[in-house]
Write an enzyme that holds these catalytic residues in place. Structure first.
Site, PDB file in Angstrom:
ATOM      1  N   LYS A  75       0.842  -1.203   0.000  1.00 47.86           N
ATOM      2  CA  LYS A  75       0.000   0.000   0.000  1.00 47.86           C
ATOM      3  C   LYS A  75       0.874   1.249   0.000  1.00 47.86           C
ATOM      4  CE  LYS A  75      -1.823   2.770   2.977  1.00 47.86           C
ATOM      5  NZ  LYS A  75      -1.902   4.063   2.267  1.00 47.86           N
ATOM      6  N   CYS A  92      13.468  10.241   7.358  1.00 53.38           N
ATOM      7  CA  CYS A  92      13.402   9.733   8.740  1.00 53.38           C
ATOM      8  C   CYS A  92      14.750   9.820   9.437  1.00 53.38           C
ATOM      9  CB  CYS A  92      12.869   8.310   8.744  1.00 53.38           C
ATOM     10  SG  CYS A  92      13.660   7.276   7.519  1.00 53.38           S
ATOM     11  N   GLU A 104      10.167  14.778  16.069  1.00 51.54           N
ATOM     12  CA  GLU A 104      10.415  14.749  14.626  1.00 51.54           C
ATOM     13  C   GLU A 104       9.531  15.803  13.957  1.00 51.54           C
ATOM     14  OE1 GLU A 104       9.164  11.190  12.353  1.00 51.54           O
ATOM     15  OE2 GLU A 104      11.183  11.218  11.531  1.00 51.54           O
ATOM     16  N   GLU A 157      10.066   0.520  10.490  1.00 53.52           N
ATOM     17  CA  GLU A 157      11.081   1.561  10.300  1.00 53.52           C
ATOM     18  C   GLU A 157      10.375   2.881  10.546  1.00 53.52           C
ATOM     19  OE1 GLU A 157      12.909   4.358   9.182  1.00 53.52           O
ATOM     20  OE2 GLU A 157      12.901   3.711   7.102  1.00 53.52           O
TER      21      GLU A 157
HETATM   22  P1  NDP Z   1       1.888   7.611   8.678  1.00 53.53           P
HETATM   23  O1  NDP Z   1       2.663   6.751   9.590  1.00 53.53           O
HETATM   24  O2  NDP Z   1       0.457   7.855   8.987  1.00 53.53           O
HETATM   25  O3  NDP Z   1       1.922   7.005   7.196  1.00 53.53           O
HETATM   26  C1  NDP Z   1       2.773   5.970   6.735  1.00 53.53           C
HETATM   27  C2  NDP Z   1       1.957   4.915   5.963  1.00 53.53           C
HETATM   28  O4  NDP Z   1       1.075   4.225   6.854  1.00 53.53           O
HETATM   29  C3  NDP Z   1       1.056   5.508   4.888  1.00 53.53           C
HETATM   30  O5  NDP Z   1       0.958   4.621   3.796  1.00 53.53           O
HETATM   31  C4  NDP Z   1      -0.265   5.608   5.630  1.00 53.53           C
HETATM   32  O6  NDP Z   1      -1.365   5.692   4.771  1.00 53.53           O
HETATM   33  C5  NDP Z   1      -0.274   4.316   6.405  1.00 53.53           C
HETATM   34  N1  NDP Z   1      -1.163   4.266   7.563  1.00 53.53           N
HETATM   35  C6  NDP Z   1      -1.743   5.310   8.236  1.00 53.53           C
HETATM   36  N2  NDP Z   1      -2.475   4.845   9.273  1.00 53.53           N
HETATM   37  C7  NDP Z   1      -2.351   3.495   9.268  1.00 53.53           C
HETATM   38  C8  NDP Z   1      -2.853   2.439  10.094  1.00 53.53           C
HETATM   39  N3  NDP Z   1      -3.626   2.681  11.154  1.00 53.53           N
HETATM   40  N4  NDP Z   1      -2.519   1.163   9.804  1.00 53.53           N
HETATM   41  C9  NDP Z   1      -1.710   0.884   8.753  1.00 53.53           C
HETATM   42  N5  NDP Z   1      -1.218   1.833   7.926  1.00 53.53           N
HETATM   43  C10 NDP Z   1      -1.521   3.124   8.178  1.00 53.53           C
HETATM   44  O7  NDP Z   1       2.633   8.974   8.507  1.00 53.53           O
HETATM   45  P2  NDP Z   1       2.000  10.364   8.005  1.00 53.53           P
HETATM   46  O8  NDP Z   1       2.018  10.365   6.540  1.00 53.53           O
HETATM   47  O9  NDP Z   1       0.679  10.638   8.653  1.00 53.53           O
HETATM   48  O10 NDP Z   1       3.047  11.406   8.590  1.00 53.53           O
HETATM   49  C11 NDP Z   1       2.935  11.842   9.936  1.00 53.53           C
HETATM   50  C12 NDP Z   1       4.287  12.007  10.559  1.00 53.53           C
HETATM   51  O11 NDP Z   1       4.966  10.761  10.541  1.00 53.53           O
HETATM   52  C13 NDP Z   1       5.220  12.942   9.802  1.00 53.53           C
HETATM   53  O12 NDP Z   1       5.055  14.253  10.193  1.00 53.53           O
HETATM   54  C14 NDP Z   1       6.562  12.394  10.156  1.00 53.53           C
HETATM   55  O13 NDP Z   1       6.966  12.954  11.375  1.00 53.53           O
HETATM   56  C15 NDP Z   1       6.334  10.927  10.343  1.00 53.53           C
HETATM   57  N6  NDP Z   1       6.729  10.120   9.175  1.00 53.53           N
HETATM   58  C16 NDP Z   1       7.861   9.411   9.273  1.00 53.53           C
HETATM   59  C17 NDP Z   1       8.290   8.668   8.207  1.00 53.53           C
HETATM   60  C18 NDP Z   1       9.530   7.892   8.294  1.00 53.53           C
HETATM   61  O14 NDP Z   1      10.051   7.440   7.268  1.00 53.53           O
HETATM   62  N7  NDP Z   1      10.061   7.683   9.463  1.00 53.53           N
HETATM   63  C19 NDP Z   1       7.575   8.635   6.940  1.00 53.53           C
HETATM   64  C20 NDP Z   1       6.335   9.380   6.948  1.00 53.53           C
HETATM   65  C21 NDP Z   1       5.973  10.091   8.043  1.00 53.53           C
HETATM   66  P3  NDP Z   1      -1.824   7.156   4.248  1.00 53.53           P
HETATM   67  O15 NDP Z   1      -0.638   7.846   3.686  1.00 53.53           O
HETATM   68  O16 NDP Z   1      -2.754   6.806   3.180  1.00 53.53           O
HETATM   69  O17 NDP Z   1      -2.398   7.842   5.431  1.00 53.53           O
END
Ligand code: NDP
Length: 485
Positions: free
Chosen positions: A184, A292, A389, A258
């Site tokens: 996904k 990240c 973060e 991760e």
């Molecule tokens: P999320 O953790 O929500 O998103 C990462 C992935 O998980 C996306 O594909 C998201 O879908 C999906 N997801 C969201 N909720 C669920 C769930 N309950 N169960 C399974 N999968 C889920 O990150 P965000 O995009 O909301 O970003 C928020 C914060 O997270 C950022 O500000 C940043 O600080 C951090 N972040 C960190 C990352 C890293 O690499 N360490 C990467 C991205 C974000 P969808 O996008 O469709 O919501």
């Protein structure tokens, strides 16, 4: 201040054909979502709607997992490593052939500069497939006995910061090890994953080995909680990582997570300042800080802090912010309105807590989501901008006097994904690397990635490794008959 101006050098958009609407990739075909819901994906730099994308519901996720299960049982788990390797090599070559198109598509959907998608993201995508293609017939050397077995169906959930690269990090090792996948992509960046579906078809990958379900967080949750999934690989926020860890607890599912980071980038007084400044810029302003492992906490030895800050400010004055399709652009758009708001709010918190805020003079485009590179000085360890973060182009600067103090401050975080050390002394690099609680420690460089090198965190940055032999092992299990023999 810019030394001289560049004329615009926009990359051509004509190399990509974006469809008006996309279905789900299940069982080797593009299929309509069973409940018919769709959402729009936009270009963050212009807010233009690029396409409508299917939102997978419960029945769609179930169909994708079933397709992956059938492909695993009937085809992929019986396909020799040598044959699997051929498919991966083919995918790697197709990525290279379509590199320009994929780079443009990624830049349009994500907002990151074309220079980065063209020179970093897409070459690394191909490198991951090439690297893992080489492993497919050599799994007996992965450290899990002579005949390690795949886990089965892997559910893979990726974020929006490196959309196609995160797909490669997940899909390549899973397939090399003999697993099938349901992936996904993030809601805001689905288009390169859908282009990858086409690449799977072009490569004649057997139907159902890779399935792609687009959607929002709810689709991700449905996938994680599906009872017929054997392994979950997730990259994203620590908050969602916690939900996933809770959901797999007590089940037979394996998981690698991760998650976030708040990396220290440590500059000692004997470091070459100009090189260190390049590393600081690369560490936190690369990909708009949506990284990240970004070096968001700069720890500078007190005796050189003024020199470092002066050089850094001069350097930031030369960065070009604007149209990500322009080949001269260094800083592109923030990925979404939601993320922009979060960066703005955290920066307001930094000011309210007493830190000093600075940005170079730069004009932000009127449409789209933009944030100027920002440096906070006078930061205390207790400030939220030093602890949480932000995931944007925001740097917090702290100082230290001794190596022990640098180490204590660097490790004073709930995260442990990465760190950087800048010094001339090899012994100090080794000492720091040994004592830093971080999965990756870069020495006199930052944000370098390679498929052969394991990547992952300690503490709230998650568990498991991706890349290298360790990453591959996360998709394998030792043959029990061999172990007991
Ligand atoms: P999320 O953790 O929500 O998103 C990462 C992935 O998980 C996306 O594909 C998201 O879908 C999906 N997801 C969201 N909720 C669920 C769930 N309950 N169960 C399974 N999968 C889920 O990150 P965000 O995009 O909301 O970003 C928020 C914060 O997270 C950022 O500000 C940043 O600080 C951090 N972040 C960190 C990352 C890293 O690499 N360490 C990467 C991205 C974000 P969808 O996008 O469709 O919501």
């Amino acid at each position: 201040m810019s030394l001289f101006e560049y004329s615009p050098a926009p990359e051509s958009r004509t190399v990509v054909d974006i469809a008006e609407s996309y279905d789900l990739f299940i069982g080797g075909q593009m299929v309509e979502p069973q409940d018919g819901t769709r959402f729009k994906t936009i270009s963050p730099s212009t807010e233009e709607v690029l396409a409508e994308v299917a939102e997978a519901g419960e029945r769609d996720v179930d169909a994708a997992v079933q397709a992956a299960r059938v492909a695993y049982t009937r085809v992929w788990s019986r396909t020799s490593g040598r044959e699997r390797g051929k498919y991966l090599f083919r995918i790697a070559r197709l990525v290279q052939e379509r590199a320009r198109e994929l780079a443009v598509l990624e830049t349009l959907d994500n907002g990151k500069p074309i220079r980065e998608t063209r020179d970093v993201d897409i070459p690394l995508v191909a490198a991951h497939f090439f690297y893992h293609a080489g492993w497919a017939d050599k799994l007996g050397y992965a450290g899990l006995g002579a005949n390690p077995r795949p886990l089965g169906v892997a559910a893979q959930i990726i974020p929006w910061n490196f959309p196609l690269l995160m797909l490669a990090w997940k899909v390549a090792p899973a397939l090399a090890a003999g697993n099938t996948v349901v992936l996904k992509p993030a809601e805001t960046t689905p288009l390169t994953a859908l282009a990858f579906a086409e690449i799977c078809q072009q490569a004649d990958l057997p139907a159902g080995v890779v399935n792609i379900v687009t959607g929002a967080g709810e689709t991700g949750r449905l996938l994680v909680e599906h009872p017929d999934v054997d392994k979950i690989a997730f990259t994203g926020s620590t908050e969602v990582g916690r939900l996933i860890a809770a959901s797999v607890a007590g089940t037979a599912k394996k998981a690698t997570l991760e998650l976030g980071g708040k990396a220290a980038n440590i500059v000692f007084d004997d470091a070459p300042i100009d090189q260190a400044v390049e590393g600081i810029v690369r560490g936190v302003f690369f990909n708009q800080g949506h990284v990240c492992c970004a070096g968001t906490r700069l720890l500078v030895q007190e005796s050189v802090v003024d020199d470092v800050i002066d050089s850094l400010k001069n350097r930031l004055g030369t960065l070009r912010l604007g149209d990500p399709m322009d080949k001269n652009t260094d800083i592109g758009a923030i990925n979404s309105a939601v993320q922009l708001r979060r960066i703005q709010q955290m920066s307001e918190v930094g000011e309210a807590e007493g830190a000093t805020r600075w940005s170079p003079a730069c004009t932000l485009p009127e449409r789209g989501f933009w944030f100027a590179p920002t440096v906070f000085t006078d930061v205390a360890q207790t400030h939220r901008i030093a602890r949480e973060e932000i995931f944007g182009p925001v740097l917090s600067v702290l100082t230290f006097r001794t190596p022990d103090e640098a180490l204590a401050k660097a490790n004073n975080t709930p995260y442990g994904l990465s760190a950087g050390v800048w010094t001339e002394k090899g012994s100090r690099i080794l000492w720091m690397a040994q004592h830093l609680r971080a999965g990756v420690v870069w020495a006199n460089t930052f944000n370098h990635f390679d498929p052969t090198s394991p990547f992952g965190g300690y503490k709230e940055s998650g568990y498991g490794r991706e890349g290298g032999r360790h990453g591959l092992a996360a998709y394998l299990v030792a043959d029990e008959t061999e172990v007991s023999a």
